[in-house]
Design a protein around this motif. Structure first.
Motif, mmCIF file in Angstrom:
data_model
loop_
_atom_site.group_PDB
_atom_site.id
_atom_site.type_symbol
_atom_site.label_atom_id
_atom_site.label_comp_id
_atom_site.label_asym_id
_atom_site.label_seq_id
_atom_site.Cartn_x
_atom_site.Cartn_y
_atom_site.Cartn_z
ATOM 1 N N MET A 1 41.849 43.103 43.553
ATOM 2 C CA MET A 1 42.598 42.101 42.825
ATOM 3 C C MET A 1 42.013 40.709 43.003
ATOM 4 O O MET A 1 42.704 39.709 43.015
ATOM 5 C CB MET A 1 44.062 42.088 43.266
ATOM 6 C CG MET A 1 44.802 43.338 42.895
ATOM 7 S SD MET A 1 46.519 43.243 43.315
ATOM 8 C CE MET A 1 47.011 41.838 42.330
ATOM 9 N N GLN A 3 40.316 37.329 41.979
ATOM 10 C CA GLN A 3 40.326 36.583 40.733
ATOM 11 C C GLN A 3 38.901 36.393 40.243
ATOM 12 O O GLN A 3 38.004 36.050 40.992
ATOM 13 C CB GLN A 3 41.011 35.234 40.948
ATOM 14 C CG GLN A 3 41.176 34.461 39.656
ATOM 15 C CD GLN A 3 42.037 33.237 39.876
ATOM 16 O OE1 GLN A 3 42.873 33.227 40.755
ATOM 17 N NE2 GLN A 3 41.820 32.218 39.088
ATOM 18 N N TRP A 137 49.351 45.240 45.316
ATOM 19 C CA TRP A 137 50.330 44.890 44.287
ATOM 20 C C TRP A 137 51.707 44.567 44.852
ATOM 21 O O TRP A 137 52.599 44.151 44.104
ATOM 22 C CB TRP A 137 50.410 46.003 43.246
ATOM 23 C CG TRP A 137 49.241 45.950 42.319
ATOM 24 C CD1 TRP A 137 47.999 46.473 42.533
ATOM 25 C CD2 TRP A 137 49.178 45.289 41.056
ATOM 26 N NE1 TRP A 137 47.165 46.188 41.478
ATOM 27 C CE2 TRP A 137 47.864 45.466 40.553
ATOM 28 C CE3 TRP A 137 50.093 44.574 40.293
ATOM 29 C CZ2 TRP A 137 47.457 44.944 39.325
ATOM 30 C CZ3 TRP A 137 49.693 44.061 39.071
ATOM 31 C CH2 TRP A 137 48.396 44.244 38.602
ATOM 32 N N ASP A 156 47.432 45.784 27.779
ATOM 33 C CA ASP A 156 47.162 44.907 28.912
ATOM 34 C C ASP A 156 48.377 44.814 29.827
ATOM 35 O O ASP A 156 49.441 45.374 29.549
ATOM 36 C CB ASP A 156 46.779 43.511 28.403
ATOM 37 C CG ASP A 156 45.681 43.562 27.353
ATOM 38 O OD1 ASP A 156 44.668 44.249 27.601
ATOM 39 O OD2 ASP A 156 45.850 42.947 26.282
ATOM 40 N N TYR A 168 49.488 36.134 35.995
ATOM 41 C CA TYR A 168 48.124 36.639 35.861
ATOM 42 C C TYR A 168 48.034 37.657 34.728
ATOM 43 O O TYR A 168 48.937 38.477 34.528
ATOM 44 C CB TYR A 168 47.656 37.285 37.168
ATOM 45 C CG TYR A 168 47.427 36.285 38.273
ATOM 46 C CD1 TYR A 168 46.199 35.646 38.421
ATOM 47 C CD2 TYR A 168 48.446 35.956 39.159
ATOM 48 C CE1 TYR A 168 45.985 34.718 39.433
ATOM 49 C CE2 TYR A 168 48.242 35.030 40.171
ATOM 50 C CZ TYR A 168 47.009 34.414 40.299
ATOM 51 O OH TYR A 168 46.811 33.492 41.294
ATOM 52 N N HIS A 170 45.882 40.827 33.179
ATOM 53 C CA HIS A 170 44.988 41.915 33.559
ATOM 54 C C HIS A 170 44.623 42.687 32.289
ATOM 55 O O HIS A 170 45.453 43.434 31.760
ATOM 56 C CB HIS A 170 45.661 42.853 34.563
ATOM 57 C CG HIS A 170 46.085 42.185 35.836
ATOM 58 N ND1 HIS A 170 45.406 42.341 37.019
ATOM 59 C CD2 HIS A 170 47.122 41.351 36.104
ATOM 60 C CE1 HIS A 170 46.007 41.636 37.966
ATOM 61 N NE2 HIS A 170 47.049 41.030 37.437
ATOM 62 N N PHE A 178 42.597 48.480 34.723
ATOM 63 C CA PHE A 178 42.548 47.130 34.167
ATOM 64 C C PHE A 178 41.342 46.381 34.711
ATOM 65 O O PHE A 178 40.856 46.659 35.808
ATOM 66 C CB PHE A 178 43.833 46.367 34.503
ATOM 67 C CG PHE A 178 45.077 47.056 34.014
ATOM 68 C CD1 PHE A 178 45.547 46.837 32.737
ATOM 69 C CD2 PHE A 178 45.747 47.959 34.824
ATOM 70 C CE1 PHE A 178 46.672 47.490 32.274
ATOM 71 C CE2 PHE A 178 46.873 48.619 34.380
ATOM 72 C CZ PHE A 178 47.338 48.382 33.098
ATOM 73 N N ARG A 181 41.441 40.127 36.788
ATOM 74 C CA ARG A 181 42.546 39.294 36.335
ATOM 75 C C ARG A 181 42.092 37.862 36.075
ATOM 76 O O ARG A 181 41.070 37.401 36.592
ATOM 77 C CB ARG A 181 43.659 39.292 37.377
ATOM 78 C CG ARG A 181 43.338 38.472 38.611
ATOM 79 C CD ARG A 181 44.418 38.589 39.654
ATOM 80 N NE ARG A 181 44.180 37.694 40.783
ATOM 81 C CZ ARG A 181 44.862 37.720 41.905
ATOM 82 N NH1 ARG A 181 45.825 38.614 42.063
ATOM 83 N NH2 ARG A 181 44.596 36.872 42.884
#
Length: 568
Positions: A1, A3, A137, A156, A168, A170, A178, A181
């Motif tokens: 995850m 960025q 998550w 999405d 955010y 994804h 996905f 992000r």
């Protein structure tokens, strides 16, 4: 995850101006603004068994079964059937066809581990082998899929992060996973950004997906219409808490988009009434509004709908992080707020108002009066127990003072903040001094309690009884307590029917700790935590829940807490 360097997506400045309407006292609009598009059916986003009707998944709270209700095109809820157990610790979302095989899929987050999975539909209401999406998550408050927001043909996902309240994006890949992000920004004039939104669902009216977000600080809903390029149209819509009219006092504890349930060409919603606990069908008008149509079931609080939610039990200042109230010995009527940072520590202490002199207990109450704002219980030397209702003013002061009852001096421990009997309303648990009985006082959702029920004996052997929430992620509120004879801490798992399981020893050497208090997910890892004070030096420690009824490492949160009389 992590960025990515992908360009940040920016919601245009008109959102900031419109958002002021959401939080201002002058908000009078009764219905959302109507976009200049014709409302058409969004297709079979939620037809999991291929019969042309929109279906529904729910998790039954009592036993953690995943339930499937096959739609029939009528305004009813066909009898749900179990698709398996073991879903109590899973947060689910009906996500549309993420894998692009012609059958809608399910997203599910494992609250114990923080892992997110796609469950590909098999076309008959069941699922094929799940697909890992990624970890971490549990740091997200809410998430929603089922919409192609960037126009690339893939569905999405949007999610709000707990620690900073950021939204955010994804991008879907079409295979159940996905891409990297990117951040969705808002104009600085909005102030708190996305931190005021605690729930979301995706509505597709046929002219593009709409992200519907719920503001728990105001109770209103914000609709962001996709521009088809990964951003949003410059004219967001605001809808009253009833999803229809500001004149309608109805509010909901959960709301999810449910497809066109009644075959009228518009997307509908399924919701659980905040006060009534009923499962409701809200008829969509094609523009983001949902008007009450019919009651689907009386016992809606027996289920979790396919939507993630944020626990506000200890978020006194409405900023997505758990906080603490304290009363100092030297100033017995002054209430202080220690705002949580979301990372396991406190921000600077600030004054939070005044209480009436003569109190001998202060305890967090959760949302005892059913307005989605955490409250405070205060008992006085004459045995009167009052509820100080939250006022949505950033943790400063209170709304009403409601009398819960008299004679509460007969109780040597009082804890609250959670729903123990599974009816969707916050309850009170108390130990009777003369007998050692443990009593459940079921909340009525309006700040008061019903007839008590005995749920345990021999509790005079325990001290520092604490209502910690769902410590083991089985969907039920739990209790921890220290046994005086061996100074060991025991975990009492809730059963969801108002009772608790036999205690399980978790750790010992709790000598010298004289106060314990629940703080919810204080460090932002998705697990319930608690704090304890060491009497000898006033050191305050955070015990980080491990998601399995115990705790991992502890961290010190300062010294000098011996000056504090009450911690709530």
């Amino acid at each position: 995850m992590n960025q990515s360097s992908r360009p940040k997506r920016r919601v245009v400045e008109r959102i900031a101006a419109s958002a002021a309407m959401l939080f201002g006292a002058a908000l009078l609009a009764s219905q959302a603004a109507v976009p200049a598009h014709a409302a058409v059916s969004a297709g079979d986003h939620y037809d999991y068994n291929g019969d042309g009707f929109q279906d529904l998944y729910m998790v039954r709270k009592s036993d953690g079964h995943l339930l499937f209700s096959a739609g029939n095109g009528a305004e009813t809820l066909p009898a749900p059937v179990s698709r398996g157990s073991g879903w109590a610790h899973m947060d689910i979302a009906m996500a549309g066809d993420l894998t692009e095989d012609g059958t809608p899929d399910l997203l599910a987050r494992d609250a114990r581990t923080g892992d997110l999975y796609s469950y590909p539909g098999d076309g008959s209401g069941g699922f094929e082998t799940r697909i890992p999406v990624g970890g971490g998550w549990n740091t997200m408050v809410a998430f929603s899929a089922a919409g192609d927001f960037d126009g690339d043909g893939h569905l999405d996902l949007y999610a709000v992060r707990k620690s900073d309240g950021q939204l955010y994006f994804h991008p879907g890949r079409g295979d159940g996973t996905f891409g990297a992000r990117s951040l969705t920004e808002v104009d600085e004039d909005l102030g708190t950004g996305w931190a005021v939104f605690d729930g979301m669902t995706t509505v597709d009216h046929g002219y593009g997906p709409v992200l519907l977000l719920h503001s728990y600080s105001s109770g209103y809903y914000l609709s962001l219409h996709s521009d088809g390029e990964g951003g949003f149209d410059p004219y967001p819509s605001y809808t009253a808490g009833s999803l229809y009219s500001s004149d309608d006092p109805t509010r909901f504890s959960q709301v999810v988009a449910a497809g066109d349930r009644n075959e009228d060409g518009n997307q509908d919603f399924i919701a659980i009434g905040l006060q009534s606990g009923e499962l409701l069908l809200l008829e969509g008008d094609g523009y983001g509004n949902g008007r009450y149509k019919t009651r689907l079931a009386n016992n809606g609080n027996a289920y979790r709908l396919p939507a993630s939610a944020f626990d506000h039990t200890y978020d006194y200042d409405q900023d997505y992080t758990a906080d603490l109230y304290t009363v100092r010995t030297a100033t017995p009527t002054d209430l202080s707020l220690y705002p949580g940072t979301g990372t396991g520590f406190f921000g600077p202490r600030r004054d939070a108002g005044f209480l009436i002199d003569g109190m001998n207990l202060v305890e967090s109450a959760g949302d005892l009066n059913g307005d989605e704002i955490p409250d405070l219980l205060v008992r006085y030397t004459d045995g009167i127990l009052d509820l100080h209702t939250g006022n949505n003013a950033g943790g400063t002061g209170f709304g009403q003072i409601l009398n819960v009852g008299r004679g509460w001096n007969s109780m040597s421990a009082i804890v609250s903040g959670h729903d123990f009997n599974g009816d969707g309303k916050t309850d009170i648990v108390a130990r009777e001094k003369s007998t050692g009985y443990l009593w459940l006082y079921p909340g009525n959702g309006e700040g008061r309690v019903g007839t008590r029920v005995k749920i345990g004996t021999g509790w005079n052997a325990m001290r520092e009884i604490t209502s910690v929430g769902d410590l083991d992620h089985d969907g039920h509120a739990d209790v921890i307590a220290i046994r005086s004879s061996d100074n060991c801490m025991y975990f009492y798992g809730g059963r969801g029917n108002g009772t608790v399981k036999p205690g399980v020893k978790k750790s010992c050497n709790w000598v010298g700790y004289d106060q314990a208090a629940a703080v919810g997910d204080f460090n932002g890892d998705g697990h319930a935590d608690w704090i304890a004070r060491r009497k000898s030096d006033g050191a305050l420690y955070l015990y980080k829940g491990d998601g399995a009824g115990g705790y991992g490492t502890r961290t010190q949160n300062g010294t000098g807490w011996n000056s504090i009389k009450f911690i709530a």
